[in-house]
Write a protein that holds these residues in place. Structure first.
Motif, short mmCIF file in Angstrom:
data_model
loop_
_atom_site.label_atom_id
_atom_site.label_comp_id
_atom_site.label_asym_id
_atom_site.label_seq_id
_atom_site.Cartn_x
_atom_site.Cartn_y
_atom_site.Cartn_z
N GLY A 18 35.08 45.84 -15.70
CA GLY A 18 34.21 46.01 -14.81
C GLY A 18 33.24 44.84 -14.23
O GLY A 18 33.54 43.81 -14.59
N LEU A 19 32.48 45.03 -13.35
CA LEU A 19 31.58 43.78 -12.88
C LEU A 19 30.67 43.33 -13.72
O LEU A 19 30.13 44.31 -14.62
N MET A 20 30.31 42.04 -13.86
CA MET A 20 29.44 41.52 -14.64
C MET A 20 28.00 41.62 -14.24
O MET A 20 27.78 41.92 -13.10
N PRO A 21 27.05 42.05 -15.26
CA PRO A 21 25.72 42.53 -14.79
C PRO A 21 25.16 41.18 -13.82
O PRO A 21 25.01 39.96 -14.26
N ARG A 22 24.46 41.62 -12.77
CA ARG A 22 23.90 40.74 -11.94
C ARG A 22 22.79 39.89 -12.82
O ARG A 22 22.51 38.76 -12.41
N GLU A 23 22.09 40.42 -13.69
CA GLU A 23 21.21 39.95 -14.21
C GLU A 23 21.55 38.66 -15.24
O GLU A 23 20.86 37.67 -15.53
N LEU A 24 22.81 38.59 -15.67
CA LEU A 24 23.33 37.45 -16.48
C LEU A 24 23.45 36.49 -15.39
O LEU A 24 22.94 35.21 -15.75
N LEU A 25 23.71 36.44 -14.01
CA LEU A 25 23.72 35.38 -13.14
C LEU A 25 22.37 34.59 -12.93
O LEU A 25 22.18 33.75 -12.98
N GLY A 26 21.21 35.66 -13.15
CA GLY A 26 20.03 35.16 -12.87
C GLY A 26 19.42 34.51 -13.94
O GLY A 26 18.81 33.27 -13.63
N ARG A 27 19.91 34.73 -15.10
CA ARG A 27 19.60 33.96 -16.40
C ARG A 27 20.35 32.57 -16.30
O ARG A 27 19.64 31.57 -16.69
N ILE A 28 21.48 32.69 -16.00
CA ILE A 28 22.42 31.35 -15.90
C ILE A 28 21.64 30.63 -14.68
O ILE A 28 21.36 29.26 -15.06
N LEU A 29 21.27 31.08 -13.78
CA LEU A 29 20.72 30.13 -12.58
C LEU A 29 19.36 29.60 -13.32
O LEU A 29 19.07 28.34 -12.82
N ASP A 30 18.72 30.36 -13.99
CA ASP A 30 17.29 29.88 -14.70
C ASP A 30 17.72 28.72 -15.70
O ASP A 30 17.00 27.78 -15.41
N HIS A 31 18.82 28.72 -16.42
CA HIS A 31 19.23 27.84 -17.08
C HIS A 31 19.48 26.47 -16.45
O HIS A 31 19.29 25.37 -17.01
N PHE A 32 20.57 26.72 -15.60
CA PHE A 32 20.93 25.57 -14.83
C PHE A 32 19.90 24.86 -14.04
O PHE A 32 19.54 23.46 -14.02
N ARG A 33 18.80 25.70 -13.45
CA ARG A 33 17.51 24.86 -12.71
C ARG A 33 16.99 24.18 -13.96
O ARG A 33 16.25 23.01 -13.61
N ALA A 34 16.80 24.64 -15.06
CA ALA A 34 16.04 24.09 -16.15
C ALA A 34 16.51 22.69 -16.74
O ALA A 34 16.13 21.66 -17.04
N ALA A 35 18.02 22.51 -16.24
CA ALA A 35 18.80 21.39 -16.60
C ALA A 35 18.60 20.22 -15.69
O ALA A 35 19.13 19.13 -15.60
N LEU A 36 18.18 20.53 -14.48
CA LEU A 36 17.87 19.58 -13.41
C LEU A 36 17.29 18.23 -13.80
O LEU A 36 16.36 18.33 -14.67
N PRO A 37 17.69 16.93 -13.15
CA PRO A 37 18.61 16.82 -12.24
C PRO A 37 19.98 16.83 -12.46
O PRO A 37 20.90 16.56 -11.84
N ASN A 38 20.51 17.08 -13.88
CA ASN A 38 21.74 17.17 -14.46
C ASN A 38 22.48 18.34 -14.22
O ASN A 38 21.89 19.59 -14.05
N GLU A 39 23.70 18.32 -14.12
CA GLU A 39 24.71 19.48 -14.18
C GLU A 39 24.43 20.23 -15.68
O GLU A 39 24.27 19.65 -16.35
N ALA A 40 25.24 21.45 -15.49
CA ALA A 40 25.04 22.36 -16.42
C ALA A 40 26.12 23.34 -16.76
O ALA A 40 27.00 23.14 -15.65
N ALA A 41 26.51 23.96 -17.74
CA ALA A 41 27.50 24.99 -17.77
C ALA A 41 27.15 26.34 -18.59
O ALA A 41 26.15 26.05 -19.44
N ALA A 42 27.91 27.22 -18.23
CA ALA A 42 27.70 28.65 -19.16
C ALA A 42 29.14 29.39 -18.72
O ALA A 42 29.86 29.17 -18.23
N PHE A 43 29.37 30.26 -19.77
CA PHE A 43 30.43 31.05 -20.07
C PHE A 43 29.86 32.41 -20.09
O PHE A 43 28.99 32.83 -20.62
N VAL A 44 30.51 33.55 -19.23
CA VAL A 44 30.36 35.03 -19.56
C VAL A 44 31.50 35.51 -20.28
O VAL A 44 32.48 35.22 -20.22
N LEU A 45 31.06 35.82 -21.58
CA LEU A 45 32.24 36.48 -22.50
C LEU A 45 32.09 38.09 -22.36
O LEU A 45 31.08 38.84 -21.97
#
Length: 219
Positions: free
Chosen positions: A88-115
């Motif tokens: 099935g489709l991944m929950p949209r709220e996971l993308l929101g949490r990942i975006l928050d994590h990536f923005r907190a890592a600025l100015p550096n790049e960051a990474a995440a996996f969906v399992l």
């Protein structure tokens, strides 16, 4: 039974990547078995070309890899292309949490996996160990999965930069079966930008729609 290779290693490789002709009438039990399997893949050869058939616990993929043959072949059709997420489709709220994590890592790049947990039929985020991160590069490690876990989506950011797949990404993704995303222009008014693809069989395939629920289009 015909022996396809006299070298045992070559024989094992060919057995893991089987190739079956499509019968001109009726069905192919071998191809049907791959399509119905939990984890398998093969090439189906028909009069209209070659199709890669991939099955994973989370994915059903039938994708043409050649155009129709100019020569006459006494075979049937390989059928229609398809790509379905068994999980099935991944929950949209996971993308929101990942975006928050990536923005907190600025100015550096960051990474995440969906399992995806096959037994529980649930999704989760795994933030990997980062070996090196700068505003233009991130190196990280894939997770060690439990038997019932599957890596569905590999995501990394380009911080304030554009979203695109680099030559390094191509090399890293060449032998994987997964959804890959790059998120860019984070922290900018017009952001985020998203580049997406399905990696399978050494190919990088465009996604017909977003893999997240609540989104209509893939980038």
């Amino acid at each position: 039974m015909t022996v396809l290779a006299d070298d045992p290693t070559a024989a094992a490789i060919l057995a893991a990547a089987s190739c079956y002709p499509v019968p001109p009438v009726g069905r192919s039990p071998a191809i049907d078995a791959v399509r119905a399997s939990r984890t398998s893949q093969c090439l189906a050869v028909g009069r209209d070309g070659v199709m890669l058939i991939v099955r994973r616990p989370w994915l059903e993929l039938d994708i043409p890899v050649t155009p129709p043959f100019p020569a006459y072949l006494p075979y049937g059709s390989v059928g229609e292309r398809r790509a379905e997420l068994r999980c099935g489709l991944m929950p949209r709220e996971l993308l929101g949490r990942i975006l928050d994590h990536f923005r907190a890592a600025l100015p550096n790049e960051a990474a995440a996996f969906v399992l995806w947990n096959e037994n529980e039929r649930s999704f989760s985020i795994h933030y990997p160990q980062i070996d090196d991160a700068t505003p233009s590069r991130v190196t990280y490690r894939s997770p060690i999965l439990a038997p019932d876990q599957h890596l569905i989506c590999d995501i990394h950011s380009h911080a304030h930069g554009a979203a695109f797949f680099s030559a390094t990404d191509d090399a890293d993704d060449a032998h994987s079966t997964k959804i890959a995303l790059v998120l860019g222009r984070l922290g900018q008014p017009e952001g985020p930008a998203i580049a997406s693809r399905l990696c399978a069989g050494g190919m990088f395939l465009p996604l017909p729609r977003s893999p997240f629920s609540g989104d209509d289009d893939a980038a």
